[in-house]
Design a protein around this motif. Structure first.
Motif, PDB file in Angstrom:
ATOM      1  N   PRO B 223     -58.328  72.628 -32.714  1.00  0.00           N
ATOM      2  CA  PRO B 223     -57.656  72.489 -31.188  1.00  0.00           C
ATOM      3  C   PRO B 223     -57.215  70.994 -30.976  1.00  0.00           C
ATOM      4  O   PRO B 223     -56.190  71.045 -30.550  1.00  0.00           O
ATOM      5  N   THR B 229     -52.485  73.973 -33.743  1.00  0.00           N
ATOM      6  CA  THR B 229     -52.330  74.837 -32.381  1.00  0.00           C
ATOM      7  C   THR B 229     -51.037  75.652 -32.408  1.00  0.00           C
ATOM      8  O   THR B 229     -50.909  76.623 -32.482  1.00  0.00           O
ATOM      9  N   THR B 247     -56.753  77.673 -28.524  1.00  0.00           N
ATOM     10  CA  THR B 247     -56.005  77.211 -29.316  1.00  0.00           C
ATOM     11  C   THR B 247     -54.365  77.460 -28.458  1.00  0.00           C
ATOM     12  O   THR B 247     -53.690  76.848 -28.178  1.00  0.00           O
TER      13      THR B 247
END
Lengths: 253, 277
Positions: B223, B229, B247
Motif C-alpha cells: 500500500p 492502491t 488499500t
C-alpha cells in the motif's frame, strides 16, 4: 457603462525556455533595457511597463507603435489572457476579442463543426450556437464547402470562415488585432460593411494597427507605445498630426 | 473569439485573490464541460483519422498482449490460467488507462498553447479535456475484461459494484494529475520525459503482471505504492473479492494528498500558465 481603466499596469515575460547560458549572455550583452534578469536570475522581457490610462464609452482607441512595442500584449491583457504582474486593471463590459482568427479551429473538422465548436468556446447555449451557425454560414458564402473539413480549404476560404465566425458578435468592448485587414481585396470589400457595423456597434474599440489610414478613419484617440511604455496619448491629430501630412507627423510623434 | 466573461473584469496585482480566481476557474471549467467533452471527442476522432477500426486498435493490441502474456506468465509463475488470465486482463487494461492518463497529463496544457494564449478559457477545461479523452479511450478497452471473464467462466460476486467508487476516485486523481503535471510540465519541459521513465519503472514495481502473493511477507508494504492502491481499487472488486480496507484507506489518502498539492499549485501558479506554455 463600458470603461477600461488601468493603473500602473505591467507585464513581464520570463523567457523560461532559453536558459542556455551563452544565449542568455549574448542577449544580455546586447542589452536592450527591456531584457534583464530578475532577482532569481531569469531573463525577463518587460513587455508592458507601468501603463496608466482610462478609456471611456464611445472612444475608439488605436494602439500604434513598432513591432514589439507591446500592442498585442496589451490587447491580450485587456482580454484577460495575461494577468498583470503589477498594477491594476478594470474592464467593465462584455469583451469581444479578435486577436487570432484561427485560434481553437480544428482543421480535421468541417466548417460547420468548427462554427459549432466556436460557439462552445464562447460558452453559448444550443439556441445561440444555431444562430451563430446560420449567420456565419451565410456570411462566409462557403456553400457546400461548409461540410468539408477545413484542412481542404484554400487560404482565402479559411480566412473567410474565420472572419465570419469571429465577427458574429456584438460585444460592448471590441479588441482587435490587425490581422483581418490582411485579407484578400475582394473579400475585404464585402467584409467592410460588417466590420464597420461591428466597430460602430461597440461601446469601446481598441485596435492594434500599423495602418494610419485605419486609425484616421475609425479612431478618435491614439495611444502610442514604444518598448512597452506609453509615449503619446491623445486625439488622432495630437499624436499623428494633421490628416494631410501623415508621414511627417508620424516622425514627430 | 469573444469570450463569455463576466461584465466586470477586475484584476489588481497587489490584491491577487488567487484562491478566488482559482475557484472561479474550476467552476467555469466544470460549467462548460460540454466544450471539454466535444474537444475530447474530436481529439480521439482526429487521432484515428482515416483508420477503419479507430480506437479499437487499442482494444485489439491489448487483447493480443493479454493472450500472449497470459499464456507465458501462467507458465513462468506456475499459475492456473483460468485464474491468472482474468487477473492479468484487468491489471493490464486498468494499468494502460492509468499510465496513458499520466503521460497525457504532462502535455495537457502545453499542447493547448495556441488556445491558452489566444482565448480566455478556464484552465480546468484543458485538464477536463484530457480526463474525458482518456476516459473515452479506456471505455474502448474495459469491455475486454468482461470477454475474458466470460471465456474463463470466472465471474466476480456482488463486490464488483465497488468498481464504481473505484473509478470515481480514479477520475478525481486524473483531474488532479492533469492540473498538476500539466502545469509543472508546461514550466519545466524536462519533467515530461522523467515522468515517462518513472511510469516505466512503476509498471515493474507494481503488481500488474505478477501477483502480490509472490512477495510473501513483503506484500504488506505494497500500500505504500500509490499505483498499487489505485490499481487495486478497480482490480480488487473484479478479481480478488474486493480490495483490502488498507488499500482503500491508502488510496483515499493518496487521492487527498495529490488533490491538495494540485490545488495549492493551481491556486499559486494559475495566472502564470499563459506565460509558460
Amino acid at each position: 457603462m463600458a470603461t477600461i481603466s488601468a493603473r500602473g499596469l505591467s507585464i513581464a515575460f520570463p523567457l523560461y525556455h532559453l536558459a542556455a547560458r551563452s544565449l542568455k549572455k549574448r542577449l544580455l550583452a546586447k542589452a536592450a533595457i527591456r531584457v534583464k534578469t530578475d532577482e532569481s536570475n531569469r531573463v525577463v522581457v518587460s513587455a508592458l511597463h507601468d501603463l496608466s490610462f482610462e478609456i471611456r464609452r464611445g472612444e475608439r482607441v488605436a494602439l500604434v507603435g513598432t513591432n514589439g512595442a507591446g500592442k498585442t500584449t496589451l490587447l491580450r491583457t485587456l482580454a484577460g489572457i495575461y494577468e498583470p504582474v503589477a498594477g491594476e486593471l478594470m474592464v467593465e463590459g462584455e469583451i469581444g476579442s479578435l486577436i487570432d482568427p484561427a485560434a481553437g479551429m480544428d482543421s480535421d473538422s468541417t466548417g460547420r463543426e468548427n462554427i459549432r465548436l466556436r460557439g462552445l468556446y464562447r460558452g453559448m447555449n444550443d439556441e445561440e450556437i444555431a444562430a451563430l451557425e446560420q449567420d456565419a454560414a451565410a456570411f462566409s458564402g462557403l456553400g457546400e464547402f461548409l461540410d468539408v473539413p477545413t484542412r481542404g480549404y484554400s487560404a482565402g476560404m479559411q480566412v473567410r470562415l474565420a472572419f465570419a465566425m469571429a465577427t458574429a458578435i456584438t460585444p460592448q468592448i471590441l479588441l482587435m488585432d490587425e490581422w483581418f485587414l490582411a485579407g484578400d481585396a475582394d473579400f475585404m470589400t464585402k467584409a467592410e460593411e460588417r466590420l464597420a457595423r461591428l466597430v460602430t456597434g461597440a461601446d469601446i474599440l481598441v485596435i492594434a494597427t500599423h495602418d494610419m489610414g485605419v486609425v484616421r478613419r475609425w479612431c478618435t484617440r491614439v495611444i502610442k507605445l514604444e518598448a512597452g511604455r506609453i509615449v503619446a496619448d491623445g486625439t488622432v491629430e495630437e499624436v499623428l498630426g494633421p490628416a494631410h501630412a501623415p508621414e511627417a507627423a508620424e516622425e514627430q510623434a | 473569439m469573444q469570450q463569455a466573461v463576466l461584465p466586470i473584469y477586475r484584476i489588481d496585482a497587489n490584491r491577487p485573490d488567487r484562491t478566488g480566481r482559482a475557484m472561479a476557474d474550476l467552476r467555469a471549467g466544470f460549467a462548460s464541460w460540454r466544450l471539454a467533452w466535444t474537444l475530447a471527442r474530436l481529439d480521439l476522432r482526429n487521432r484515428y483519422r482515416g483508420s477503419v477500426i479507430g480506437p479499437f486498435w487499442v482494444t485489439l493490441s491489448t487483447a493480443a498482449l493479454v493472450a500472449g502474456m497470459g499464456l507465458l506468465y501462467a507458465q513462468l509463475f506456475r499459475l492456473d490460467i483460468a485464474n491468472y488470465l482474468p487477473y492479468l486482463a484487468t491489471s493490464l487494461i486498468v494499468w494502460n488507462a492509468l499510465s496513458a492518463m499520466v503521460s497525457e497529463a504532462t502535455t495537457c496544457l502545453s499542447n493547448a498553447e495556441g488556445v491558452i494564449r489566444q482565448l480566455r478559457l478556464p484552465l480546468t477545461t484543458h485538464a477536463l479535456r484530457c480526463v474525458f479523452r482518456n476516459a473515452l479511450n479506456a471505455a474502448h478497452s474495459l469491455p475486454l475484461i468482461l470477454v475474458v471473464f466470460a471465456l474463463m467462466g470466472q465471474w466476480p460476486g456482488a463486490e464488483a459494484l465497488l468498481v464504481i467508487p473505484g473509478l470515481v476516485v480514479l477520475a478525481v486523481n486524473a483531474l488532479s494529475v492533469s492540473l498538476f503535471l500539466g502545469m509543472i510540465c508546461a514550466r519545466f519541459r524536462d519533467i515530461g520525459p522523467i515522468v515517462a521513465n518513472a511510469m516505466q519503472l512503476a509498471f515493474f514495481m507494481t503488481p500488474v503482471i505478477w501477483k502480490p502473493e509472490l512477495l510473501g511477507e513483503g506484500a504488506k508494504w505494497l500500500p505504500l505504492n500509490p499505483f498499487y492502491t489505485m490499481l487495486e481499487m478497480v482490480r480488487g472488486p473484479l478479481v480478488e473479492g474486493g480490495g483490502t480496507l488498507m488499500t482503500w484507506v491508502a488510496a483515499l489518502l493518496y487521492t487527498g494528498a495529490l488533490g491538495g498539492i494540485a490545488l495549492a499549485f493551481f491556486v499559486r501558479f494559475r495566472s502564470r500558465v499563459a506565460f509558460w506554455v
